[in-house]
Design an enzyme around this catalytic site. Structure first.
Site, mmCIF file in Angstrom:
data_model
loop_
_atom_site.group_PDB
_atom_site.id
_atom_site.type_symbol
_atom_site.label_atom_id
_atom_site.label_comp_id
_atom_site.label_asym_id
_atom_site.label_seq_id
_atom_site.Cartn_x
_atom_site.Cartn_y
_atom_site.Cartn_z
ATOM 1 N N ASP A 47 0.689 -1.231 0.021
ATOM 2 C CA ASP A 47 0.036 -0.078 -0.033
ATOM 3 C C ASP A 47 0.840 1.357 0.198
ATOM 4 O O ASP A 47 0.304 2.369 -0.882
ATOM 5 C CB ASP A 47 -0.989 0.002 1.012
ATOM 6 N N HIS A 76 -4.747 -3.415 6.081
ATOM 7 C CA HIS A 76 -4.581 -3.715 4.636
ATOM 8 C C HIS A 76 -5.871 -4.005 4.070
ATOM 9 O O HIS A 76 -6.256 -5.160 3.886
ATOM 10 C CB HIS A 76 -3.481 -4.878 4.588
#
Ligand code: NAX
Length: 327
Positions: free
Chosen positions: A162, A190
């Site tokens: 990410d 996440h």
């Protein structure tokens, strides 16, 4: 004198990420160009995955990597994690058709209880754990909950993909190299609720918001693009991210073994940045000689706090779903 080999355990080794990961570990990209490794590869103990694992090992043989000293292929976690200094938990059960997220959380939770116990029993005294298998924040919490011997701060989950996605999107918008984007950290889960904190990010040393000059884009386009990038890859490729996930795991481990590196890691929140005590949340850390220090000094504005509250709520909800597995 040649260095002593490091044992690296990888679960789900015959999967898509495994196929993009193992060759890079064996080449030295993760632990360094002069660090020999022994790969200890775990797959579920049934014929198909075990056969596929053999095929991957045959290809690793065929690369004749000078640093790859040995390989152990197994269906037994106690064999895979034995004396391992790194345990990379990539394998997990995918969400099947009609399966509720709660079922996914519970089914995977059971895997991570067993693997957490095994790691605590047989891994090296210096063992560190990185969980990739989803839902990775909750899976790592479940595994760490089993640890009696190993300290909980050794258990991490990966939000580096990410961070990498977030840096790449900012660089693209600003028309600069990714190297010019710094101080971009991922907070929370996440999942699409994660907060890619552009408010403290810098581009060429200047505040990213100033360089981009478009707050609406940052809030309404940038954040959803980073948060839903995984789904966009599946839509385009017909398969989930594999090479980029493997690359991010290489970055995660390499930066956790390189003192001075500042990067996003999901760790036991211990109540930092407004996260609930005991959930594993992404946040910035600085690697030290013996582990890492959490960077706690970023002051969050109301917008950032509201985003962190959303991803925290999701983490707390996941913990509630698996609470029977944490007893
Ligand atoms: P694959 O389904 O291709 O491979 C997973 C492998 O794990 C399979 O070979 C399976 O047999 C094995 N496995 C399942 N249960 C196991 C167990 N108990 N012990 C050992 N092996 C086991 O998935 P892949 O694309 O490689 O993705 C792996 C995991 O990474 C998934 O959970 C996925 O959701 C997750 N991801 C996490 C990311 C992150 O940033 N944290 C990003 C990429 C990826 O989506």
């Amino acid at each position: 004198m040649a260095k002593k080999p490091i044992r690296v355990a990888v679960t789900g080794a015959a999967g898509n990420i495994g196929y993009a990961l193992l060759f890079r570990i064996a080449s030295g990209a993760m632990l360094g160009p002069d660090q020999p490794v022994i790969l200890q590869l775990l797959e579920i103990p049934v014929e198909g995955p075990q056969k596929a694992l053999k095929g991957v090992a045959m290809e690793l043989d065929d690369c004749a990597f000078p640093l790859l000293q040995d390989m152990i292929l197994t269906g037994d976690p106690d064999v895979a994690f034995k004396d391992a200094s790194w345990c990379l938990l990539v394998g997990s059960k995918p969400r099947g058709p009609g399966m509720e997220r709660a079922d996914l959380l519970k089914d995977n939770g059971k895997i991570f209880i067993a693997q957490g116990q095994s790691i605590d029993r047989v891994a090296a005294d210096d063992a560190r754990i990185a969980v990739v298998g989803n839902p990775c924040n909750t899976n790592v919490m479940i595994a760490a909950n089993q640890a009696k011997r190993l300290p909980k701060d050794r258990f991490t989950a990966m939000v580096r993909l990410d961070e990498n996605r977030g840096r790449a999107q900012l660089a693209k918008k600003a028309g600069v190299s990714v190297n010019d984007v710094t101080d971009l950290f991922i907070y929370g889960n996440h999942s699409p609720t994660m907060f890619a904190d552009f408010t403290h990010a810098k581009i060429g040393g200047k505040p990213a918001a100033e360089v981009i000059g478009d707050e609406a884009w940052l809030k309404n386009e940038y954040l959803p693009t980073v948060g839903k990038r995984g789904a966009a890859i599946i839509e385009a490729r017909g398969q989930s991210s594999a090479a980029s996930a493997a690359g991010a795991l290489i970055d995660h481990v390499r930066d956790l073994t390189t003192p001075g590196k500042v990067h996003s890691v999901a760790i036991n929140s211990e109540g930092r940045y407004g996260f609930a005590e005991g959930v594993w949340a992404g946040m910035p850390v600085r690697t030290t000689e013996s582990g890492y220090d959490v960077i706690e000094s970023y002051a969050m504005d109301d917008f950032a706090k509201s985003k962190i509250a959303i991803t925290n709520d999701e983490l707390v909800g996941e913990r509630e779903t698996v609470k029977d597995l944490l007893a």
